[in-house]
Design a protein around this motif. Sequence first.
Motif, PDB file in Angstrom:
ATOM      1  N   VAL A 196     -25.508  -8.021 -47.207  1.00 55.79           N
ATOM      2  CA  VAL A 196     -24.315  -8.860 -47.169  1.00 55.79           C
ATOM      3  C   VAL A 196     -23.306  -8.243 -46.209  1.00 55.79           C
ATOM      4  O   VAL A 196     -23.349  -7.045 -45.911  1.00 55.79           O
ATOM      5  CB  VAL A 196     -23.665  -9.015 -48.563  1.00 55.79           C
ATOM      6  CG1 VAL A 196     -24.628  -9.658 -49.535  1.00 55.79           C
ATOM      7  CG2 VAL A 196     -23.158  -7.684 -49.085  1.00 55.79           C
ATOM      8  N   GLU A 197     -22.385  -9.075 -45.731  1.00 51.22           N
ATOM      9  CA  GLU A 197     -21.367  -8.621 -44.788  1.00 51.22           C
ATOM     10  C   GLU A 197     -20.231  -7.950 -45.544  1.00 51.22           C
ATOM     11  O   GLU A 197     -19.624  -8.538 -46.448  1.00 51.22           O
ATOM     12  CB  GLU A 197     -20.839  -9.792 -43.975  1.00 51.22           C
ATOM     13  CG  GLU A 197     -19.912  -9.366 -42.854  1.00 51.22           C
ATOM     14  CD  GLU A 197     -19.519 -10.526 -41.963  1.00 51.22           C
ATOM     15  OE1 GLU A 197     -18.987 -10.282 -40.860  1.00 51.22           O
ATOM     16  OE2 GLU A 197     -19.745 -11.695 -42.360  1.00 51.22           O
ATOM     17  N   LEU A 198     -19.925  -6.701 -45.184  1.00 51.11           N
ATOM     18  CA  LEU A 198     -18.824  -5.972 -45.797  1.00 51.11           C
ATOM     19  C   LEU A 198     -17.531  -6.270 -45.064  1.00 51.11           C
ATOM     20  O   LEU A 198     -17.514  -6.889 -44.002  1.00 51.11           O
ATOM     21  CB  LEU A 198     -19.131  -4.476 -45.782  1.00 51.11           C
ATOM     22  CG  LEU A 198     -20.439  -4.068 -46.466  1.00 51.11           C
ATOM     23  CD1 LEU A 198     -20.610  -2.557 -46.430  1.00 51.11           C
ATOM     24  CD2 LEU A 198     -20.490  -4.570 -47.908  1.00 51.11           C
ATOM     25  N   GLU A 199     -16.416  -5.789 -45.617  1.00 53.45           N
ATOM     26  CA  GLU A 199     -15.101  -6.113 -45.062  1.00 53.45           C
ATOM     27  C   GLU A 199     -14.947  -5.683 -43.607  1.00 53.45           C
ATOM     28  O   GLU A 199     -14.447  -6.416 -42.776  1.00 53.45           O
ATOM     29  CB  GLU A 199     -14.005  -5.452 -45.920  1.00 53.45           C
ATOM     30  CG  GLU A 199     -12.619  -5.985 -45.683  1.00 53.45           C
ATOM     31  CD  GLU A 199     -12.400  -7.356 -46.310  1.00 53.45           C
ATOM     32  OE1 GLU A 199     -11.395  -7.981 -45.947  1.00 53.45           O
ATOM     33  OE2 GLU A 199     -13.212  -7.784 -47.136  1.00 53.45           O
ATOM     34  N   TRP A 200     -15.420  -4.443 -43.290  1.00 54.16           N
ATOM     35  CA  TRP A 200     -15.218  -3.918 -41.934  1.00 54.16           C
ATOM     36  C   TRP A 200     -16.483  -3.341 -41.323  1.00 54.16           C
ATOM     37  O   TRP A 200     -16.458  -2.901 -40.179  1.00 54.16           O
ATOM     38  CB  TRP A 200     -14.146  -2.815 -41.947  1.00 54.16           C
ATOM     39  CG  TRP A 200     -12.842  -3.261 -42.496  1.00 54.16           C
ATOM     40  CD1 TRP A 200     -12.352  -3.002 -43.736  1.00 54.16           C
ATOM     41  CD2 TRP A 200     -11.857  -4.071 -41.841  1.00 54.16           C
ATOM     42  NE1 TRP A 200     -11.133  -3.594 -43.911  1.00 54.16           N
ATOM     43  CE2 TRP A 200     -10.793  -4.247 -42.757  1.00 54.16           C
ATOM     44  CE3 TRP A 200     -11.758  -4.660 -40.581  1.00 54.16           C
ATOM     45  CZ2 TRP A 200      -9.657  -4.990 -42.439  1.00 54.16           C
ATOM     46  CZ3 TRP A 200     -10.629  -5.392 -40.279  1.00 54.16           C
ATOM     47  CH2 TRP A 200      -9.599  -5.554 -41.204  1.00 54.16           C
ATOM     48  N   ASP A 201     -17.575  -3.293 -42.040  1.00 54.39           N
ATOM     49  CA  ASP A 201     -18.728  -2.491 -41.617  1.00 54.39           C
ATOM     50  C   ASP A 201     -19.986  -3.296 -41.330  1.00 54.39           C
ATOM     51  O   ASP A 201     -21.092  -2.789 -41.471  1.00 54.39           O
ATOM     52  CB  ASP A 201     -19.046  -1.444 -42.703  1.00 54.39           C
ATOM     53  CG  ASP A 201     -17.885  -0.496 -42.929  1.00 54.39           C
ATOM     54  OD1 ASP A 201     -17.242  -0.124 -41.934  1.00 54.39           O
ATOM     55  OD2 ASP A 201     -17.627  -0.151 -44.087  1.00 54.39           O
TER      56      ASP A 201
END
Length: 369
Positions: free
Chosen positions: A211-216
Motif C-alpha cells: 500500500v502507498e504510505l504517506e511519504w515513502d
Amino acid sequence: MRFNIFLLSLLVGTFYCGTLNSQIPEGEIVITASSTLPASRTANFSPDNLMDGTNSSWSEGDPGSGVGESFVFDFRYSDEMKYVVIKNGYGVEKYWRANARIKMLEVTDQNGLSRVLHLEDTPQLRAYGLMELEEDEHGMLFPGEPLSGSYYTFEILEVYEGEKWQDACITEIMVNEWYSENFRMDREFMYQQIFMEYLDGTPDGKGTLYVELEWDGYAPVDVNDGYYKEEIVSGDGTSGFREYRLFINEAAKDYYLFRFEFMRQPDQATMEGRHGDSGPTFVYSFSHEFMKYDTVVGEFFILTHDRMNELFDEDPVAVLSEIAGKDLLLHEIGMRYDKPESARFIYPATGETEFEVHFVWDGANFRLE
C-alpha cells in the motif's frame, strides 16, 4: 465508472454455468489450452472450467509434470489485468493433494509483457498482482504498468508434485475481482482483500500486499490479523497515526471496517516563529469512521450513528454517560478498536482517560463486557 469487461465475463459465465454445461458464453471469451486431460466417467477437465464459478477444474494433459503447458484467455475486448485470484489445484478436496498443483505461473499479455506468479500451495483463494513494483532513484517503490490487451497466455513453469498423479490442475481464476459467493474464503484472505480495496493497494506476484504510505511510496504491510496501523510523520512537525480494524459477520456475510485517525499539528503561530524561545504549541484532533463493505458493488459505505448503534447490545454513549455521571455528547467520546474483537469508548476523547467502557465482538454484534 466504466464496467470492467473481465468482471462482466465472469458474472455472465457464472450465471450460465448451470445451464450451458459450464461453458463460458460464446462471444465473450474463448479459453484454450495446449493440452487437456481426457474426460473421465465423472468429470471433464476442460479449460472452460477455469472461469465457470464452480469447483470443476482444468487439468493439463501432458504425460509428464505439466511444465511448459499453457492455457490462453482470449477476451472480446481489451482491458488491463491488474491482478488475478486463483484457486490452485484440483477442486475436489479429497483429491487435492493427489494431483499436482501449480507453483510458478508466467502470465504474458498480447504485447509480450509478462509477469511470473509464485502460487501458494493452498486450495483456498489467493490474489496475485500483475502490476510489477518499480523502484525510483530514491529507492521508493511504485506500481508499474499492468498487463493489458485482450489476449493472455498462462504458462506453467513449476509444479508442486501430486501424491498420486502428475496432472497439474487449477480450479478457478478470477480477473480483477476477489469476492465470490461460490468459494469458501479463509478469514486471513478476506482481511487482506478488504484492506486492499480500502487502501487501494496492490499485491505482488507472491501475493504480498503493498500500500502507498504517506511519504515513502509503496511498502508491504501485514494485515492478516484484521488490524493495520499507519504512522503519520511530516517535515512541518505534524505527527499522528491511523488505525484500521476489521470485524466480520461470517453468517450474514457482513464486513465492517473501523478507521481512527489521530493528528498532532503545530499551530500557525509556531510555524511562523512567533513564540520566540518558548516551546512549540500543538493542536490535537481526531476523526473516525465506521464503514460497511458492500461486496456487490465493491465499495465502502459510512454507517450513520444510528446504524452503527444497531451493532451494539446497548448504546455506548448512554452507558458511558451513566458511568461518568453526566450526559455526554458523541464528539466528546473517543472510539478505539485497536484490540482484537474489542471496542473501547473513552472520555474524554483526547488527553488522559477518565472513564472507559468495553464491548466485545461476538461475531455478529458488540456485547457490553
